[in-house]
Design a protein around this motif. Structure first.
Motif, PDB file in Angstrom:
ATOM      1  N   ALA A  29     -17.467  35.691  -9.955  1.00  0.00           N
ATOM      2  CA  ALA A  29     -16.968  36.851  -9.207  1.00  0.00           C
ATOM      3  C   ALA A  29     -16.853  36.544  -7.720  1.00  0.00           C
ATOM      4  N   LEU A  30     -17.784  35.738  -7.204  1.00  0.00           N
ATOM      5  CA  LEU A  30     -17.783  35.392  -5.778  1.00  0.00           C
ATOM      6  C   LEU A  30     -16.972  34.135  -5.486  1.00  0.00           C
ATOM      7  N   ASP A  31     -16.449  33.486  -6.536  1.00  0.00           N
ATOM      8  CA  ASP A  31     -15.698  32.240  -6.401  1.00  0.00           C
ATOM      9  C   ASP A  31     -16.518  31.195  -5.647  1.00  0.00           C
ATOM     10  N   CYS A  32     -17.754  31.018  -6.122  1.00  0.00           N
ATOM     11  CA  CYS A  32     -18.633  30.015  -5.509  1.00  0.00           C
ATOM     12  C   CYS A  32     -19.340  29.254  -6.623  1.00  0.00           C
ATOM     13  N   LYS A  33     -20.032  28.217  -6.249  1.00  0.00           N
ATOM     14  CA  LYS A  33     -20.814  27.450  -7.213  1.00  0.00           C
ATOM     15  C   LYS A  33     -22.118  28.192  -7.501  1.00  0.00           C
ATOM     16  N   VAL A  34     -22.651  27.980  -8.680  1.00  0.00           N
ATOM     17  CA  VAL A  34     -23.944  28.568  -9.034  1.00  0.00           C
ATOM     18  C   VAL A  34     -24.994  28.137  -8.017  1.00  0.00           C
ATOM     19  N   SER A  35     -24.924  26.895  -7.594  1.00  0.00           N
ATOM     20  CA  SER A  35     -25.905  26.381  -6.629  1.00  0.00           C
ATOM     21  C   SER A  35     -25.851  27.119  -5.296  1.00  0.00           C
ATOM     22  N   ALA A  36     -24.722  27.696  -4.954  1.00  0.00           N
ATOM     23  CA  ALA A  36     -24.640  28.479  -3.721  1.00  0.00           C
ATOM     24  C   ALA A  36     -25.558  29.696  -3.806  1.00  0.00           C
ATOM     25  N   LEU A  37     -25.706  30.235  -4.999  1.00  0.00           N
ATOM     26  CA  LEU A  37     -26.590  31.385  -5.203  1.00  0.00           C
ATOM     27  C   LEU A  37     -28.051  30.976  -5.327  1.00  0.00           C
ATOM     28  N   THR A  38     -28.301  29.838  -5.933  1.00  0.00           N
ATOM     29  CA  THR A  38     -29.682  29.458  -6.243  1.00  0.00           C
ATOM     30  C   THR A  38     -30.313  28.469  -5.263  1.00  0.00           C
ATOM     31  N   SER A  39     -29.522  27.836  -4.421  1.00  0.00           N
ATOM     32  CA  SER A  39     -30.071  26.828  -3.510  1.00  0.00           C
ATOM     33  C   SER A  39     -31.069  27.411  -2.517  1.00  0.00           C
ATOM     34  N   VAL A  40     -31.043  28.718  -2.351  1.00  0.00           N
ATOM     35  CA  VAL A  40     -32.000  29.363  -1.459  1.00  0.00           C
ATOM     36  C   VAL A  40     -33.437  29.094  -1.914  1.00  0.00           C
ATOM     37  N   PHE A  41     -33.624  28.873  -3.218  1.00  0.00           N
ATOM     38  CA  PHE A  41     -34.955  28.590  -3.729  1.00  0.00           C
ATOM     39  C   PHE A  41     -35.411  27.163  -3.447  1.00  0.00           C
ATOM     40  N   ASP A  42     -34.474  26.275  -3.129  1.00  0.00           N
ATOM     41  CA  ASP A  42     -34.832  24.898  -2.814  1.00  0.00           C
ATOM     42  C   ASP A  42     -35.674  24.802  -1.553  1.00  0.00           C
TER      43      ASP A  42
END
Length: 94
Positions: free
Chosen positions: A71-84
């Motif tokens: 929906a956001l036209d982004c990679k999954v990692s763009a959403l989850t990389s905050v946890f890195d």
């Protein structure tokens, strides 16, 4: 639950993980110039689900994260990389 309705964990108070994910989701959505309603429509969920995720009250499962990325036209990692960058032990609920 219909096949298009994502499974999420709902809480009454934001969790540390939910808050972190929600802030990232809101940032990416606003950066994309989309409303919560537009993201919800693209995912096939009510706008209140997107709102609850942004407020840290709903934690999405993997399928929902994939739908958010589409929906956001982004990679999954763009959403989850905050946890890195987070101290994972401090955000896990006991």
């Amino acid at each position: 639950m219909s096949p298009r309705t994502p499974s999420v964990k709902v809480t009454t108070q934001p969790t540390a993980a939910g808050d972190l994910f929600g802030k990232r989701l809101r940032h990416l959505r606003e950066k994309s110039g989309l409303t919560q309603g537009a993201v919800a429509d693209a995912m096939g969920v009510p706008q209140t689900h997107v709102s609850a995720m942004e407020r840290g009250l709903m934690l999405p499962n993997l399928l929902t994260v994939i739908r958010l990325a589409a929906a956001l036209d982004c990679k999954v990692s763009a959403l989850t990389s905050v946890f890195d960058k987070a101290d994972l032990s401090s955000i896990l609920t006991k």
